[in-house]
Enzyme design. Structure first.
Site, PDB file in Angstrom:
ATOM      1  N   TYR A 127     -12.527  -2.255  -3.490  1.00  0.00           N
ATOM      2  CA  TYR A 127     -12.968  -2.383  -2.093  1.00  0.00           C
ATOM      3  C   TYR A 127     -14.494  -2.326  -1.956  1.00  0.00           C
ATOM      4  O   TYR A 127     -14.991  -1.962  -0.894  1.00  0.00           O
ATOM      5  CB  TYR A 127     -12.323  -1.275  -1.264  1.00  0.00           C
ATOM      6  CG  TYR A 127     -10.890  -1.590  -0.847  1.00  0.00           C
ATOM      7  CD1 TYR A 127     -10.610  -2.644   0.017  1.00  0.00           C
ATOM      8  CD2 TYR A 127      -9.824  -0.828  -1.302  1.00  0.00           C
ATOM      9  CE1 TYR A 127      -9.315  -2.944   0.415  1.00  0.00           C
ATOM     10  CE2 TYR A 127      -8.511  -1.117  -0.908  1.00  0.00           C
ATOM     11  CZ  TYR A 127      -8.281  -2.178  -0.053  1.00  0.00           C
ATOM     12  OH  TYR A 127      -6.997  -2.477   0.341  1.00  0.00           O
ATOM     13  N   THR A 176      -4.986  -7.045  10.993  1.00  0.00           N
ATOM     14  CA  THR A 176      -5.285  -5.806  10.254  1.00  0.00           C
ATOM     15  C   THR A 176      -4.758  -4.588  11.011  1.00  0.00           C
ATOM     16  O   THR A 176      -4.157  -3.691  10.422  1.00  0.00           O
ATOM     17  CB  THR A 176      -6.809  -5.672  10.058  1.00  0.00           C
ATOM     18  OG1 THR A 176      -7.288  -6.867   9.427  1.00  0.00           O
ATOM     19  CG2 THR A 176      -7.158  -4.477   9.198  1.00  0.00           C
ATOM     20  N   GLU A 201      -9.777 -10.922  -7.132  1.00  0.00           N
ATOM     21  CA  GLU A 201      -8.833  -9.806  -6.991  1.00  0.00           C
ATOM     22  C   GLU A 201      -7.660  -9.903  -7.967  1.00  0.00           C
ATOM     23  O   GLU A 201      -7.212  -8.884  -8.496  1.00  0.00           O
ATOM     24  CB  GLU A 201      -8.326  -9.738  -5.550  1.00  0.00           C
ATOM     25  CG  GLU A 201      -9.406  -9.344  -4.563  1.00  0.00           C
ATOM     26  CD  GLU A 201      -8.943  -9.327  -3.114  1.00  0.00           C
ATOM     27  OE1 GLU A 201      -9.762  -8.999  -2.254  1.00  0.00           O
ATOM     28  OE2 GLU A 201      -7.760  -9.639  -2.850  1.00  0.00           O
ATOM     29  N   ARG A 223      -1.645 -14.485   4.788  1.00  0.00           N
ATOM     30  CA  ARG A 223      -2.370 -13.749   5.837  1.00  0.00           C
ATOM     31  C   ARG A 223      -1.634 -13.858   7.176  1.00  0.00           C
ATOM     32  O   ARG A 223      -1.575 -12.889   7.939  1.00  0.00           O
ATOM     33  CB  ARG A 223      -3.822 -14.233   5.950  1.00  0.00           C
ATOM     34  CG  ARG A 223      -4.660 -13.769   4.772  1.00  0.00           C
ATOM     35  CD  ARG A 223      -6.117 -14.133   4.906  1.00  0.00           C
ATOM     36  NE  ARG A 223      -6.818 -13.334   5.897  1.00  0.00           N
ATOM     37  CZ  ARG A 223      -7.249 -12.091   5.695  1.00  0.00           C
ATOM     38  NH1 ARG A 223      -7.018 -11.488   4.537  1.00  0.00           N
ATOM     39  NH2 ARG A 223      -7.908 -11.458   6.640  1.00  0.00           N
ATOM     40  N   ASN A 244      -1.817   0.234   6.824  1.00  0.00           N
ATOM     41  CA  ASN A 244      -1.291  -1.022   7.374  1.00  0.00           C
ATOM     42  C   ASN A 244      -0.424  -1.790   6.374  1.00  0.00           C
ATOM     43  O   ASN A 244      -0.272  -3.001   6.467  1.00  0.00           O
ATOM     44  CB  ASN A 244      -2.431  -1.880   7.941  1.00  0.00           C
ATOM     45  CG  ASN A 244      -3.435  -2.310   6.897  1.00  0.00           C
ATOM     46  OD1 ASN A 244      -3.331  -1.934   5.732  1.00  0.00           O
ATOM     47  ND2 ASN A 244      -4.392  -3.123   7.301  1.00  0.00           N
ATOM     48  N   ARG A 287       2.980  -6.465   9.151  1.00  0.00           N
ATOM     49  CA  ARG A 287       2.309  -5.287   9.732  1.00  0.00           C
ATOM     50  C   ARG A 287       2.950  -4.882  11.057  1.00  0.00           C
ATOM     51  O   ARG A 287       3.062  -3.686  11.353  1.00  0.00           O
ATOM     52  CB  ARG A 287       0.815  -5.563   9.865  1.00  0.00           C
ATOM     53  CG  ARG A 287       0.117  -5.483   8.499  1.00  0.00           C
ATOM     54  CD  ARG A 287      -1.282  -5.995   8.567  1.00  0.00           C
ATOM     55  NE  ARG A 287      -2.041  -5.719   7.345  1.00  0.00           N
ATOM     56  CZ  ARG A 287      -3.119  -6.399   6.993  1.00  0.00           C
ATOM     57  NH1 ARG A 287      -3.571  -7.380   7.762  1.00  0.00           N
ATOM     58  NH2 ARG A 287      -3.759  -6.099   5.875  1.00  0.00           N
ATOM     59  N   HIS A 309      -2.100  -5.570   1.763  1.00  0.00           N
ATOM     60  CA  HIS A 309      -3.413  -6.230   1.640  1.00  0.00           C
ATOM     61  C   HIS A 309      -3.183  -7.661   1.197  1.00  0.00           C
ATOM     62  O   HIS A 309      -2.252  -7.937   0.436  1.00  0.00           O
ATOM     63  CB  HIS A 309      -4.263  -5.503   0.589  1.00  0.00           C
ATOM     64  CG  HIS A 309      -5.477  -6.289   0.159  1.00  0.00           C
ATOM     65  ND1 HIS A 309      -6.656  -6.251   0.856  1.00  0.00           N
ATOM     66  CD2 HIS A 309      -5.672  -7.159  -0.865  1.00  0.00           C
ATOM     67  CE1 HIS A 309      -7.523  -7.076   0.266  1.00  0.00           C
ATOM     68  NE2 HIS A 309      -6.952  -7.624  -0.780  1.00  0.00           N
ATOM     69  N   LYS A 316       0.819  -1.215   0.000  1.00  0.00           N
ATOM     70  CA  LYS A 316       0.000   0.000   0.000  1.00  0.00           C
ATOM     71  C   LYS A 316       0.856   1.270   0.000  1.00  0.00           C
ATOM     72  O   LYS A 316       2.073   1.217   0.238  1.00  0.00           O
ATOM     73  CB  LYS A 316      -0.923  -0.032   1.222  1.00  0.00           C
ATOM     74  CG  LYS A 316      -1.890  -1.221   1.206  1.00  0.00           C
ATOM     75  CD  LYS A 316      -2.856  -1.153   2.386  1.00  0.00           C
ATOM     76  CE  LYS A 316      -3.817  -2.326   2.360  1.00  0.00           C
ATOM     77  NZ  LYS A 316      -4.833  -2.211   3.439  1.00  0.00           N
ATOM     78  N   PHE A 347     -15.377   3.517   7.181  1.00  0.00           N
ATOM     79  CA  PHE A 347     -14.029   3.901   6.759  1.00  0.00           C
ATOM     80  C   PHE A 347     -13.840   3.865   5.240  1.00  0.00           C
ATOM     81  O   PHE A 347     -12.748   4.115   4.749  1.00  0.00           O
ATOM     82  CB  PHE A 347     -12.988   3.006   7.443  1.00  0.00           C
ATOM     83  CG  PHE A 347     -13.154   1.516   7.182  1.00  0.00           C
ATOM     84  CD1 PHE A 347     -12.670   0.925   6.023  1.00  0.00           C
ATOM     85  CD2 PHE A 347     -13.792   0.703   8.116  1.00  0.00           C
ATOM     86  CE1 PHE A 347     -12.814  -0.436   5.790  1.00  0.00           C
ATOM     87  CE2 PHE A 347     -13.944  -0.665   7.892  1.00  0.00           C
ATOM     88  CZ  PHE A 347     -13.447  -1.235   6.720  1.00  0.00           C
TER      89      PHE A 347
HETATM   90  P1  CMP Z   1      -7.398  -4.439   4.015  1.00  0.00           P
HETATM   91  O1  CMP Z   1      -7.056  -5.813   4.484  1.00  0.00           O
HETATM   92  O2  CMP Z   1      -6.803  -3.992   2.743  1.00  0.00           O
HETATM   93  O3  CMP Z   1      -8.994  -4.310   3.889  1.00  0.00           O
HETATM   94  C1  CMP Z   1      -9.711  -3.148   4.167  1.00  0.00           C
HETATM   95  C2  CMP Z   1      -8.850  -2.024   4.651  1.00  0.00           C
HETATM   96  O4  CMP Z   1      -9.541  -0.946   5.255  1.00  0.00           O
HETATM   97  C3  CMP Z   1      -7.931  -2.534   5.742  1.00  0.00           C
HETATM   98  O5  CMP Z   1      -6.960  -3.391   5.177  1.00  0.00           O
HETATM   99  C4  CMP Z   1      -7.428  -1.213   6.327  1.00  0.00           C
HETATM  100  O6  CMP Z   1      -6.370  -0.666   5.534  1.00  0.00           O
HETATM  101  C5  CMP Z   1      -8.635  -0.290   6.143  1.00  0.00           C
HETATM  102  N1  CMP Z   1      -9.349   0.032   7.374  1.00  0.00           N
HETATM  103  C6  CMP Z   1      -9.473   1.263   7.864  1.00  0.00           C
HETATM  104  N2  CMP Z   1     -10.213   1.250   8.975  1.00  0.00           N
HETATM  105  C7  CMP Z   1     -10.577  -0.017   9.213  1.00  0.00           C
HETATM  106  C8  CMP Z   1     -11.360  -0.669  10.221  1.00  0.00           C
HETATM  107  N3  CMP Z   1     -11.927   0.013  11.224  1.00  0.00           N
HETATM  108  N4  CMP Z   1     -11.506  -2.010  10.143  1.00  0.00           N
HETATM  109  C9  CMP Z   1     -10.943  -2.715   9.119  1.00  0.00           C
HETATM  110  N5  CMP Z   1     -10.209  -2.129   8.134  1.00  0.00           N
HETATM  111  C10 CMP Z   1     -10.014  -0.801   8.182  1.00  0.00           C
END
Ligand code: CMP
Length: 138
Positions: free
Chosen positions: A50, A92, A127, A86, A113, A103, A116, A10, A58
């Protein structure tokens, strides 16, 4: 079982010159990079990628963040690749991620973070098809 999964590095990570370090952790885990490119998503592309998060509070911030700089997309292949990658990414929210994960090592916060990863083989197929054409995938 040999699987494929989609990895995105990212904008927070590409901006800090962490592409090589993160790809090195991925290869170190035994996952093979089958396809690789750097790109900058448009708002429309990020919104489509997304779309499952469309109703989440968010979502708009996520689209803005994911279009704030370049990303790297990669197709990873290996034994149980979805789960293996993962585990390597970690939780996350980096505050909850295990030591040694991408992470925990590099992420800045819940939004920024660093990486992905697809959450299932079914979503990995969707994807990877969104990010790569058949010609780029070897
Ligand atoms: P990702 O696994 O790419 O999937 C959704 C993304 O939303 C997550 O990583 C974060 O970068 C972002 N995000 C921001 N806020 C939140 C939240 N409260 N819960 C989960 N994902 C979040």
């Amino acid at each position: 079982m040999i699987e494929r999964t989609l990895c995105l590095i990212k904008p927070d990570a590409t901006k800090r010159n962490l592409i090589g370090a993160i790809l090195s952790m991925i290869e170190g885990k035994g996952l093979t990079i089958k396809a690789l490119k750097k790109l900058k998503l448009t708002k429309e592309q990020a919104a489509t990628f997304y779309i499952v998060h469309k109703e989440r509070p968010f979502y708009n911030d996520l689209i803005n963040y994911m279009t704030s700089g370049p990303i790297v997309a990669a197709i990873l292949e290996g034994e149980n690749a979805v789960k293996a990658y993962r585990e390597l990414m970690g939780a996350t929210n980096p505050e909850n991620a295990e030591q040694g994960t991408i992470r925990k090592t590099y992420a800045l916060n819940l939004e920024a973070n660093s990486v992905h990863g697809s959450d299932s083989p079914e979503n990995a197929a969707i994807e990877t098809a969104f990010m790569f054409s058949g010609l780029e995938n070897c």
